[in-house]
Design an enzyme around this catalytic site. Sequence first.
Site, short mmCIF file in Angstrom:
data_model
loop_
_atom_site.label_atom_id
_atom_site.label_comp_id
_atom_site.label_asym_id
_atom_site.label_seq_id
_atom_site.Cartn_x
_atom_site.Cartn_y
_atom_site.Cartn_z
N HIS A 40 0.13 -5.55 2.89
CA HIS A 40 1.00 -4.40 2.61
C HIS A 40 0.09 -3.17 2.52
CE1 HIS A 40 3.90 -7.50 0.78
NE2 HIS A 40 4.34 -7.14 1.96
N GLU A 42 -1.08 -1.21 -0.78
CA GLU A 42 -1.61 -1.95 -1.94
C GLU A 42 -3.13 -1.78 -1.98
OE1 GLU A 42 2.20 -4.94 -2.07
OE2 GLU A 42 0.23 -5.81 -1.68
N HIS A 60 -2.85 -8.84 -3.25
CA HIS A 60 -1.80 -7.82 -3.26
C HIS A 60 -1.74 -7.14 -4.61
CE1 HIS A 60 0.61 -9.15 0.39
NE2 HIS A 60 -0.29 -10.11 0.27
N GLU A 112 -1.00 -11.37 -6.96
CA GLU A 112 -0.35 -10.10 -7.31
C GLU A 112 -1.10 -9.53 -8.50
OE1 GLU A 112 1.95 -8.63 -5.63
OE2 GLU A 112 2.89 -10.20 -4.43
ZN LIG Z 1 1.99 -7.06 -1.29
#
Ligand SMILES: [Zn+2]
Length: 354
Positions: free
Chosen positions: A64, A67, A171, A234
């Site tokens: 992404h 990020e 991420h 995450e």
């Molecule tokens: Zn992500």
Amino acid sequence: MPAAMLDDFLAYTLAGTRPAANETQGVCASGARWWWLDDGVLLIEPATIGQGATRSVLVSAGVHGDETAPIELLSYLVRDIAQGAAALTCRLLVILGNVDAMRDACRYRDDDLNRLFSGRHLQVPQSHEAPRAAALEQAAVRFFAGSGLAVASASTSDSNAPGERWHIDMHTAIRASAFEQFALLPHTGKPFSRAMFEWLGEARISAVLLHTTKGNTYSHFTAQACGAEACTLELGKVRPFGQNDLARFSGADQAVRHLLAGTHGNAPAPLPRVFTVIDQLTKQSDAFELLVAADVANFTPFAKDTLLARDGDYRYTVRHDEERLVFPNATVKPGLRAGLLVVDTTDDTLSKLV
Ligand SMILES: [Zn+2]
């Protein structure tokens, strides 16, 4: 200059620089050998690869594009390995995922890259992200096919013992979380490994979410197609480049560095809590209503009989004594997942690790 590439792989990649044909590979000050393979894709191997199966580790960030913190961490890691400040005893593939989105400081252009793996890019060939998904699949397959090459040539047996292939996909989350740093493990049908849970503990990951169906994430692809020990991390909330407090990510950063060095942290860390997906909220139509605060934190617990969503005749009511909601998103297209429900399965999962 190639040296500048390794000193700041992020800036080099964002600038769209490509090495000249005779400058796509070289040797670092540390003696490690490197190969620039593609935009944001860099292979590094230690000067000497020891006897036996060599561990192969894929570390990715920026799947992404917005990020930023893990992307910065990964760029510093490349610099430190090149300069000999970080040890490398295994093969390493560094991937900055959605480079075009990184340049635009957005999550993606046409489609979420982390929903296009395991061949789903073939269904959206006109998407800006489709060729990148295909290229990153191929990069992973080639990288892991090369793991343990030295012994593979001497023996026809499988030289790549389980646990020797790793993929850490880093991420940051959009919303707050009851567990600030958590991991998602893909569902392949194989039992979960103690090595991965111990590594996650060392990375100071406090919760792990276990998927129970196949997905289209990069870590699912490497687990399924390449047999990698794969996880999606995450690591807290998104901020612009340069505004991240990288100290907050030191647990994961140190654990990645230990994995690459072949060492362990000092004190044994507690294993994370484990949550297993038991259901999802499904958006049926544009009448879908999510009956929780728009900014509800991931892993917020809800008690039995709480009505969480409705849409025409559709209702989602909590059935277990406690269910936690992860990734709620009422703005997805009808037919898609608007949130995951998980329950605590810590004791059961940790007792079955292999
Ligand atoms: Zn992500």
